[in-house]
Write a protein that holds these residues in place. Structure first.
Motif, PDB file in Angstrom:
ATOM      1  N   ARG A   1     -34.256  22.511  15.954  1.00 16.31           N
ATOM      2  CA  ARG A   1     -34.484  21.191  16.557  1.00 16.31           C
ATOM      3  C   ARG A   1     -33.197  20.365  16.552  1.00 16.31           C
ATOM      4  NH1 ARG A   1     -38.685  17.369  17.677  1.00 16.31           N
ATOM      5  NH2 ARG A   1     -37.594  15.889  19.006  1.00 16.31           N
ATOM      6  N   LEU A   2     -32.396  20.494  15.506  1.00 18.52           N
ATOM      7  CA  LEU A   2     -31.134  19.762  15.436  1.00 18.52           C
ATOM      8  C   LEU A   2     -30.228  20.125  16.605  1.00 18.52           C
ATOM      9  CD1 LEU A   2     -29.140  17.925  13.818  1.00 18.52           C
ATOM     10  CD2 LEU A   2     -28.353  20.019  12.712  1.00 18.52           C
ATOM     11  N   ILE A   3     -30.075  21.416  16.870  1.00 20.30           N
ATOM     12  CA  ILE A   3     -29.229  21.849  17.982  1.00 20.30           C
ATOM     13  C   ILE A   3     -29.814  21.381  19.305  1.00 20.30           C
ATOM     14  CG2 ILE A   3     -28.335  23.851  19.227  1.00 20.30           C
ATOM     15  CD1 ILE A   3     -26.895  23.226  16.576  1.00 20.30           C
ATOM     16  N   GLN A   4     -31.124  21.477  19.449  1.00 15.72           N
ATOM     17  CA  GLN A   4     -31.744  21.031  20.689  1.00 15.72           C
ATOM     18  C   GLN A   4     -31.616  19.520  20.872  1.00 15.72           C
ATOM     19  OE1 GLN A   4     -33.000  22.807  23.303  1.00 15.72           O
ATOM     20  NE2 GLN A   4     -32.055  24.513  22.193  1.00 15.72           N
ATOM     21  N   ASP A   5     -31.582  18.764  19.768  1.00 12.56           N
ATOM     22  CA  ASP A   5     -31.352  17.327  19.870  1.00 12.56           C
ATOM     23  C   ASP A   5     -29.920  17.033  20.305  1.00 12.56           C
ATOM     24  OD1 ASP A   5     -33.815  16.220  19.439  1.00 12.56           O
ATOM     25  OD2 ASP A   5     -33.594  16.086  17.274  1.00 12.56           O
ATOM     26  N   LEU A   6     -28.976  17.862  19.872  1.00 13.59           N
ATOM     27  CA  LEU A   6     -27.592  17.695  20.333  1.00 13.59           C
ATOM     28  C   LEU A   6     -27.490  18.007  21.828  1.00 13.59           C
ATOM     29  CD1 LEU A   6     -25.632  19.263  17.330  1.00 13.59           C
ATOM     30  CD2 LEU A   6     -25.890  16.846  17.893  1.00 13.59           C
ATOM     31  N   VAL A   7     -28.254  19.005  22.288  1.00  8.86           N
ATOM     32  CA  VAL A   7     -28.279  19.330  23.715  1.00  8.86           C
ATOM     33  C   VAL A   7     -28.927  18.190  24.497  1.00  8.86           C
ATOM     34  CG1 VAL A   7     -29.236  20.895  25.447  1.00  8.86           C
ATOM     35  CG2 VAL A   7     -28.289  21.819  23.333  1.00  8.86           C
TER      36      VAL A   7
ATOM     37  N   ALA B   1     -29.904  13.061  29.885  1.00 11.29           N
ATOM     38  CA  ALA B   1     -31.274  12.544  29.995  1.00 11.29           C
ATOM     39  C   ALA B   1     -32.165  13.481  30.793  1.00 11.29           C
ATOM     40  CB  ALA B   1     -31.253  11.169  30.656  1.00 11.29           C
ATOM     41  N   ALA B   2     -31.570  14.432  31.515  1.00 11.73           N
ATOM     42  CA  ALA B   2     -32.349  15.343  32.351  1.00 11.73           C
ATOM     43  C   ALA B   2     -32.847  16.564  31.592  1.00 11.73           C
ATOM     44  CB  ALA B   2     -31.500  15.792  33.545  1.00 11.73           C
ATOM     45  N   GLU B   3     -32.465  16.710  30.326  1.00 11.15           N
ATOM     46  CA  GLU B   3     -32.862  17.888  29.558  1.00 11.15           C
ATOM     47  C   GLU B   3     -34.376  17.897  29.357  1.00 11.15           C
ATOM     48  OE1 GLU B   3     -31.990  21.486  27.695  1.00 11.15           O
ATOM     49  OE2 GLU B   3     -30.698  20.127  28.845  1.00 11.15           O
ATOM     50  N   PRO B   4     -35.044  19.053  29.607  1.00 12.00           N
ATOM     51  CA  PRO B   4     -36.500  19.125  29.407  1.00 12.00           C
ATOM     52  C   PRO B   4     -36.891  18.833  27.970  1.00 12.00           C
ATOM     53  CG  PRO B   4     -35.699  21.017  30.652  1.00 12.00           C
ATOM     54  CD  PRO B   4     -34.490  20.293  30.150  1.00 12.00           C
ATOM     55  N   ALA B   5     -38.132  18.425  27.793  1.00 10.56           N
ATOM     56  CA  ALA B   5     -38.624  18.057  26.465  1.00 10.56           C
ATOM     57  C   ALA B   5     -38.639  19.264  25.541  1.00 10.56           C
ATOM     58  CB  ALA B   5     -40.020  17.468  26.570  1.00 10.56           C
ATOM     59  N   TYR B   6     -38.330  19.026  24.277  1.00  7.52           N
ATOM     60  CA  TYR B   6     -38.361  20.071  23.245  1.00  7.52           C
ATOM     61  C   TYR B   6     -39.814  20.479  22.991  1.00  7.52           C
ATOM     62  CZ  TYR B   6     -37.940  22.105  18.537  1.00  7.52           C
ATOM     63  OH  TYR B   6     -38.005  22.920  17.433  1.00  7.52           O
ATOM     64  N   ALA B   7     -40.058  21.771  22.830  1.00  7.76           N
ATOM     65  CA  ALA B   7     -41.430  22.257  22.665  1.00  7.76           C
ATOM     66  C   ALA B   7     -41.535  23.267  21.528  1.00  7.76           C
ATOM     67  CB  ALA B   7     -41.920  22.890  23.969  1.00  7.76           C
TER      68      ALA B   7
END
Length: 613
Positions: A248-254, A259-265
């Protein structure tokens, strides 16, 4: 209906178009990476070494999961072969060859088989560590591409036409680019590359506060994350229910970059802390109302288990330390309990504020030789922070007695020895670390010795791997490796302790940071102990919870990391847990309901030497 010649031209052309589309998508993402700081990249060297990095280094990590290894080999191999074979079929001699198209169909068939393996991990029930969301469609895209390619290639082989399946699967160009421009190319050279890079303390901004503070190739590496969840499974803080999930940390950095990045799932941070806050290259990353809560940042033990397990070779710990550096140096936002030890390090050269001459109090009655006043010594014994601890003092006494037994010419710095600064550096206080490093280097420059021996893996790592950046290079050896050397040279003659079973706990800063896993085990084997391995051992061992400043950060969780580790030790049935680090000794002995005794390798060896007399 298009004839076979026409289709044989269109089909490879679509693959080329797909590759071009992938490059366009990468170029769009590259515009975001360019918001990051500059970084030197040896492009020609990286490109030349890409095949080995992918086929050897990446596969070495993937192969640890047997199912994933088979899946990766089949789907990646088939996808690459099918795409390349189809692309080159644009050449007329190949495009008109029925045997060639049969070969292409076989490659697509292999891809289809691999796609089913990918799907089996997500349908009907998804493997818990995998993220859902956009990743759930991955098997569908793979199957569509593979079956469409198989049908079309067979049609071309038979001389007929046929419908074309949707070719909407982009090539994994970003992943390959990440391996070429990796921020730590040294890790592909067959040795650990784990030293933190020095921070320019004169820079206008210290550490990382926003995505644009990271170098562009680190932003690229975070984009390479495929959310496989291996880091999540390996993380001791996540297992203990602390508010950290490295995936999740890496995905939060991405997500923080765009703002266009899809929601984390995927699995959230334990404790229910949801990411929020603004997005964009200049958006703040850390804060109670930002994407990453400060408690997430301070939960990390810097054990590098996440890095060890990542098949995309992402450097999670470097990101954590960069963020910590800004919090500590720019904002003074250390965890409350960490303020006192860091302040003492700055002022007294010891996190406990204890007098430096008291470091040798453990050796009362042992006549510990000081290097001051001596012309030279063969071995400089670096005592480390553990010397102040009464429990680890017993380990150091055992080590000193073994050195005397073997006739080793050794000495200690005594009151000249200061802390290496490891704690300060892991907590982001780079200024204090650099000050201590330079002070210790100046002290060591005044004395002559052949090598440094230490029983503290944190000191070993700092002296061996991080001090060279400040012009201080030494031959540094862990005490277990040195004791093994003495045994093999016949200078120590231990008896056999055949009446007990022992399991060895690998310190993170010895095994993962320095690649030393065999010497401690060889010493235990040399004294006849029945050695039983834990389920997680060697470079994949679980952290004791004592690294990265975690004991002083003290972020609460649902469980304690050392309790989890001792439960793993209990599963072996061994009555003794052998250790080789003062931090590990303290953390594991602090488990109140443990049934096994905690003994350093040096203590066990001394017992064997005395038994052999």
């Amino acid at each position: 209906m298009a004839g076979p010649v026409s289709l044989a031209t269109v089909f490879p052309g679509l693959v080329w178009a797909m590759a071009a589309l992938a490059l366009v998508q990468v170029a769009r993402r590259a515009a975001l990476w360019r918001a990051g700081a500059s970084a030197p990249v040896a492009w020609l060297d990286g490109l030349a070494k890409l095949p080995r990095r992918y086929l050897v280094d990446v596969h070495h990590v993937v192969a640890r999961d047997a199912y994933a290894s088979r899946m990766h080999a089949v789907v990646a191999g088939g996808l690459l072969a099918a795409s390349v074979l189809t692309a080159v079929a644009i050449l007329p001699p190949l495009g008109g060859s029925a045997p060639y198209w049969i070969l292409v169909a076989l490659a697509f068939g292999v891809t289809a088989a691999g796609s089913l393996l990918v799907g089996a991990r997500r349908y009907p029930r998804r493997t818990p560590r995998l993220s859902a969301g956009r990743f759930q469609i991955l098997p569908v895209l793979l199957v569509a591409y593979a079956l469409g390619g198989t049908v079309t290639a067979l049609a071309l082989a038979s001389g007929g036409g046929g419908p074309l399946a949707p070719l909407d699967l982009a090539l994994a160009a970003a992943g390959a680019l990440h391996l070429v421009a990796h921020p730590r190319p040294g890790r592909f050279a067959g040795r650990p590359d784990t030293a933190l890079q020095p921070l320019d303390l004169a820079a206008p901004r210290l550490g990382a506060a926003i995505p644009a503070d990271f170098t562009w190739n680190r932003l690229l590496s975070y984009d390479a994350c495929v959310s496989c969840g291996r880091c999540e499974t390996a993380c001791p803080a996540f297992a203990a229910g602390q508010p950290l999930n490295p995936k999740r940390l890496i995905q939060d950095l991405v997500a923080g970059l765009s703002a266009a990045e899809p929601a984390y799932a995927g699995a959230p941070y334990p404790g229910g802390r949801a990411a929020a806050g603004a997005r964009g290259p200049l958006a703040r990353l850390i804060g109670p109302d930002a994407r990453i809560h400060p408690d997430t940042l301070w939960s990390c033990t810097t054990c590098r288990a996440c890095v060890e397990e990542c098949p995309m070779m992402i450097e999670h710990v470097d990101a954590v330390v960069a963020l910590r550096r800004h919090e500590t140096l720019e904002r003074g936002a250390l965890p409350e309990k960490a303020v006192a030890p860091v302040t003492e390090l700055r002022q007294a050269g010891d996190p406990g504020g204890r007098p430096l001459p008291a470091r040798t109090d453990f050796a009362a009655g042992l006549d510990l030789p000081l290097i001051a006043g001596r012309e030279s010594t063969d071995v400089l014994l670096w005592l480390g922070e553990g010397a102040y601890d009464l429990r680890y003092g017993r380990t150091l006494r055992a080590l000193v007695r073994l050195l005397r037994e073997a006739g080793v010419d050794f000495a200690v710095l005594g009151p000249e020895e200061r802390d290496t600064g490891d704690l300060a550096r892991r907590l982001g206080d780079e200024a204090t670390f650099q000050d201590l490093a330079r002070t210790n280097a100046a002290t060591l420059a005044r004395h002559r010795f052949r090598r440094i021996v230490t029983s503290d893996p944190h000191a070993l790592h700092a002296l061996r791997n991080e001090y060279p950046a400040f012009g201080a290079r030494y031959l540094v050896v862990h005490h277990t490796a040195f004791l093994l050397e003495l045994i093999r040279a016949g200078r120590l003659k231990p008896g056999r302790l055949t009446d007990r079973a022992v399991t060895y706990h690998d310190p993170c800063y010895l095994a993962r940071y320095n690649g030393e896993t065999e010497a401690p085990r060889a010493v235990l084997d040399a004294i006849g102990l029945t050695r039983v391995e834990m389920a997680r051992s060697g470079r994949r061992a679980m952290c004791c919870g004592g690294g990265g400043g975690a004991p002083v950060s003290d972020i609460p969780g649902e469980r304690r990391i050392p309790d989890l580790r001792m439960a793993q030790a209990a599963e072996t049935g061994a009555g003794t847990v052998a250790v080789a680090c003062p931090s590990c000794t303290a953390m594991l002995e602090g488990v109140t309901d443990r049934r096994a005794e905690i003994r350093d390798v040096a203590e066990l060896l001394l017992e064997a030497v005395e038994a052999g007399r």
